[in-house]
Design a protein around this motif. Structure first.
Motif, PDB file in Angstrom:
ATOM      1  N   PHE A  42     -10.863  11.544   0.156  1.00 17.54           N
ATOM      2  CA  PHE A  42     -11.272   9.929  -0.205  1.00 17.54           C
ATOM      3  C   PHE A  42     -12.222   9.725  -0.971  1.00 17.54           C
ATOM      4  CE2 PHE A  42     -14.564  11.994   2.238  1.00 17.54           C
ATOM      5  CZ  PHE A  42     -16.040  11.562   1.794  1.00 17.54           C
ATOM      6  N   PRO A  43     -12.078   8.601  -1.921  1.00 18.43           N
ATOM      7  CA  PRO A  43     -12.699   8.572  -3.153  1.00 18.43           C
ATOM      8  C   PRO A  43     -14.235   8.497  -3.145  1.00 18.43           C
ATOM      9  CG  PRO A  43     -11.407   6.358  -2.653  1.00 18.43           C
ATOM     10  CD  PRO A  43     -10.781   7.860  -1.094  1.00 18.43           C
ATOM     11  N   ILE A  44     -14.847   8.655  -3.918  1.00 15.58           N
ATOM     12  CA  ILE A  44     -16.695   8.458  -3.960  1.00 15.58           C
ATOM     13  C   ILE A  44     -17.075   7.761  -5.510  1.00 15.58           C
ATOM     14  CG2 ILE A  44     -17.209  10.287  -2.244  1.00 15.58           C
ATOM     15  CD1 ILE A  44     -17.529  12.355  -4.158  1.00 15.58           C
ATOM     16  N   ASP A  45     -18.067   7.406  -5.348  1.00 12.33           N
ATOM     17  CA  ASP A  45     -19.112   7.459  -6.378  1.00 12.33           C
ATOM     18  C   ASP A  45     -20.261   8.604  -6.362  1.00 12.33           C
ATOM     19  OD1 ASP A  45     -18.047   5.217  -6.851  1.00 12.33           O
ATOM     20  OD2 ASP A  45     -19.793   3.970  -5.966  1.00 12.33           O
ATOM     21  N   ILE A  46     -20.117   9.379  -7.451  1.00 10.95           N
ATOM     22  CA  ILE A  46     -21.117  10.125  -8.375  1.00 10.95           C
ATOM     23  C   ILE A  46     -21.909   9.678  -9.449  1.00 10.95           C
ATOM     24  CG2 ILE A  46     -21.110  12.093  -8.932  1.00 10.95           C
ATOM     25  CD1 ILE A  46     -17.768  12.626  -8.889  1.00 10.95           C
ATOM     26  N   ALA A  47     -22.976  10.054  -8.813  1.00 15.23           N
ATOM     27  CA  ALA A  47     -24.405   9.630  -9.324  1.00 15.23           C
ATOM     28  C   ALA A  47     -25.221  11.271  -9.659  1.00 15.23           C
ATOM     29  CB  ALA A  47     -24.987   8.606  -8.638  1.00 15.23           C
ATOM     30  N   ILE A  58     -23.087   7.651 -13.915  1.00 12.85           N
ATOM     31  CA  ILE A  58     -22.452   7.425 -12.376  1.00 12.85           C
ATOM     32  C   ILE A  58     -20.123   6.996 -12.696  1.00 12.85           C
ATOM     33  CG2 ILE A  58     -21.611   5.178 -10.893  1.00 12.85           C
ATOM     34  CD1 ILE A  58     -24.800   4.418 -11.091  1.00 12.85           C
ATOM     35  N   GLU A  59     -20.030   7.735 -12.401  1.00 10.80           N
ATOM     36  CA  GLU A  59     -18.999   7.782 -12.345  1.00 10.80           C
ATOM     37  C   GLU A  59     -18.763   7.013 -10.549  1.00 10.80           C
ATOM     38  OE1 GLU A  59     -15.930   8.703 -13.834  1.00 10.80           O
ATOM     39  OE2 GLU A  59     -17.654   9.764 -15.582  1.00 10.80           O
ATOM     40  N   ARG A  60     -17.487   6.050 -11.458  1.00 14.62           N
ATOM     41  CA  ARG A  60     -17.139   4.849  -9.766  1.00 14.62           C
ATOM     42  C   ARG A  60     -15.719   5.166  -9.058  1.00 14.62           C
ATOM     43  NH1 ARG A  60     -21.643   1.283  -9.592  1.00 14.62           N
ATOM     44  NH2 ARG A  60     -22.439   1.194 -11.498  1.00 14.62           N
ATOM     45  N   ASN A  61     -15.421   5.069  -7.543  1.00 18.87           N
ATOM     46  CA  ASN A  61     -14.226   5.052  -7.202  1.00 18.87           C
ATOM     47  C   ASN A  61     -13.386   6.481  -7.968  1.00 18.87           C
ATOM     48  OD1 ASN A  61     -12.512   4.545  -5.632  1.00 18.87           O
ATOM     49  ND2 ASN A  61     -11.384   2.628  -6.968  1.00 18.87           N
ATOM     50  N   VAL A  62     -13.681   7.389  -7.855  1.00 18.16           N
ATOM     51  CA  VAL A  62     -12.877   8.892  -8.121  1.00 18.16           C
ATOM     52  C   VAL A  62     -12.340   9.252  -6.971  1.00 18.16           C
ATOM     53  CG1 VAL A  62     -13.744  11.464  -8.822  1.00 18.16           C
ATOM     54  CG2 VAL A  62     -15.111   9.354  -9.620  1.00 18.16           C
ATOM     55  N   SER A  63     -10.927   9.688  -7.562  1.00 20.71           N
ATOM     56  CA  SER A  63      -9.842   9.420  -6.998  1.00 20.71           C
ATOM     57  C   SER A  63      -9.848  11.055  -6.388  1.00 20.71           C
ATOM     58  CB  SER A  63      -8.718   8.729  -7.296  1.00 20.71           C
ATOM     59  OG  SER A  63      -7.594   9.666  -6.626  1.00 20.71           O
ATOM     60  N   ALA A  75     -26.239  13.461 -20.250  1.00 19.87           N
ATOM     61  CA  ALA A  75     -27.740  14.004 -20.648  1.00 19.87           C
ATOM     62  C   ALA A  75     -28.028  15.171 -19.326  1.00 19.87           C
ATOM     63  CB  ALA A  75     -28.688  12.655 -19.978  1.00 19.87           C
ATOM     64  N   LYS A  76     -29.025  15.533 -18.953  1.00 16.75           N
ATOM     65  CA  LYS A  76     -29.160  16.471 -17.850  1.00 16.75           C
ATOM     66  C   LYS A  76     -29.616  16.152 -16.679  1.00 16.75           C
ATOM     67  CE  LYS A  76     -31.431  20.319 -20.940  1.00 16.75           C
ATOM     68  NZ  LYS A  76     -31.911  21.545 -21.480  1.00 16.75           N
ATOM     69  N   SER A  77     -29.162  16.862 -15.996  1.00 21.63           N
ATOM     70  CA  SER A  77     -29.880  16.572 -14.487  1.00 21.63           C
ATOM     71  C   SER A  77     -30.113  17.494 -13.852  1.00 21.63           C
ATOM     72  CB  SER A  77     -28.775  15.651 -13.823  1.00 21.63           C
ATOM     73  OG  SER A  77     -28.201  14.907 -14.743  1.00 21.63           O
ATOM     74  N   LEU A  78     -30.755  16.665 -12.619  1.00 16.37           N
ATOM     75  CA  LEU A  78     -31.210  17.618 -11.920  1.00 16.37           C
ATOM     76  C   LEU A  78     -31.203  17.420  -9.675  1.00 16.37           C
ATOM     77  CD1 LEU A  78     -33.368  19.992 -11.032  1.00 16.37           C
ATOM     78  CD2 LEU A  78     -34.810  18.427 -10.607  1.00 16.37           C
ATOM     79  N   TYR A  79     -30.399  16.409 -10.034  1.00 16.58           N
ATOM     80  CA  TYR A  79     -29.597  15.602  -9.135  1.00 16.58           C
ATOM     81  C   TYR A  79     -28.534  14.967  -9.073  1.00 16.58           C
ATOM     82  CZ  TYR A  79     -34.643  16.106  -7.383  1.00 16.58           C
ATOM     83  OH  TYR A  79     -35.575  16.330  -6.934  1.00 16.58           O
ATOM     84  N   VAL A  80     -27.671  15.334  -8.202  1.00 14.56           N
ATOM     85  CA  VAL A  80     -26.305  14.550  -7.889  1.00 14.56           C
ATOM     86  C   VAL A  80     -25.762  13.901  -6.343  1.00 14.56           C
ATOM     87  CG1 VAL A  80     -23.307  14.365  -8.081  1.00 14.56           C
ATOM     88  CG2 VAL A  80     -24.837  15.863  -9.630  1.00 14.56           C
ATOM     89  N   LEU A  81     -25.767  12.428  -6.555  1.00 14.04           N
ATOM     90  CA  LEU A  81     -25.886  12.318  -4.905  1.00 14.04           C
ATOM     91  C   LEU A  81     -24.400  11.723  -5.395  1.00 14.04           C
ATOM     92  CD1 LEU A  81     -27.558  11.092  -3.353  1.00 14.04           C
ATOM     93  CD2 LEU A  81     -27.728   8.579  -4.869  1.00 14.04           C
ATOM     94  N   GLU A  82     -23.618  11.503  -4.215  1.00 15.10           N
ATOM     95  CA  GLU A  82     -22.454  11.576  -3.469  1.00 15.10           C
ATOM     96  C   GLU A  82     -22.285  10.346  -2.493  1.00 15.10           C
ATOM     97  OE1 GLU A  82     -19.491  15.485  -5.187  1.00 15.10           O
ATOM     98  OE2 GLU A  82     -19.327  14.756  -3.657  1.00 15.10           O
ATOM     99  N   ALA A  83     -21.356   9.548  -2.778  1.00 12.46           N
ATOM    100  CA  ALA A  83     -21.334   7.812  -1.530  1.00 12.46           C
ATOM    101  C   ALA A  83     -20.432   7.344  -1.706  1.00 12.46           C
ATOM    102  CB  ALA A  83     -22.264   7.076  -1.883  1.00 12.46           C
ATOM    103  N   ASN A  84     -19.480   6.952  -0.248  1.00 14.56           N
ATOM    104  CA  ASN A  84     -18.206   6.483  -0.508  1.00 14.56           C
ATOM    105  C   ASN A  84     -18.436   5.392  -1.716  1.00 14.56           C
ATOM    106  OD1 ASN A  84     -16.924   6.658   2.188  1.00 14.56           O
ATOM    107  ND2 ASN A  84     -18.885   6.485   2.878  1.00 14.56           N
ATOM    108  N   ALA A  85     -16.657   4.964  -1.997  1.00 14.95           N
ATOM    109  CA  ALA A  85     -16.802   4.564  -3.182  1.00 14.95           C
ATOM    110  C   ALA A  85     -17.221   2.867  -3.345  1.00 14.95           C
ATOM    111  CB  ALA A  85     -15.198   4.481  -3.289  1.00 14.95           C
ATOM    112  N   GLY A  86     -18.079   2.753  -3.561  1.00 14.09           N
ATOM    113  CA  GLY A  86     -18.433   0.773  -4.058  1.00 14.09           C
ATOM    114  C   GLY A  86     -19.563   1.739  -3.466  1.00 14.09           C
TER     115      GLY A  86
END
Length: 101
Positions: A42-47, A58-63, A75-86
């Motif tokens: 399923f597609p997700i959003d990634i922050a 943010i990458e939105r609605n990644v298929s 830029a450097k990141s310490l965390y990544v958050l994945e969630a349902n698209a939208g």
């Protein structure tokens, strides 16, 4: 997800993610973590989030069809958050928003 094997697996192999649920990836240090859609259904959003809790990308609605492409933050990141698209749009989250972790 706070170890290499958990982070590599992520949401892969799941049919869905419950509404209003997210998956948080925690890294040992700030880097440029890459995220792919291997075995996703399923597609997700990634922050990507820095050490201060600010969303840096943010990458939105990644298929799932984007695999084997790997998505990286600018830029450097310490965390990544994945969630349902939208999810991020529906919660008013954008680059520069702060997330409490």
């Amino acid at each position: 997800m706070d170890d290499d094997s958990e982070r590599e697996r992520g949401l892969s192999g799941r049919e869905s993610l419950e509404r209003e649920k997210v998956m948080l990836f925690v890294f040992e240090e700030e880097t440029y973590p890459g995220i792919w859609m291997k075995d996703m259904a399923f597609p997700i959003d990634i922050a990507w989030i820095d050490k201060n809790g600010a969303i840096v990308h943010i990458e939105r609605n990644v298929s799932p069809k984007t695999f084997p492409k790997v998505f990286f933050p600018p830029a450097k990141s310490l965390y990544v958050l994945e969630a349902n698209a939208g999810f991020f749009e529906s919660h008013g989250l954008k680059v520069g928003s702060f997330v409490e972790i």
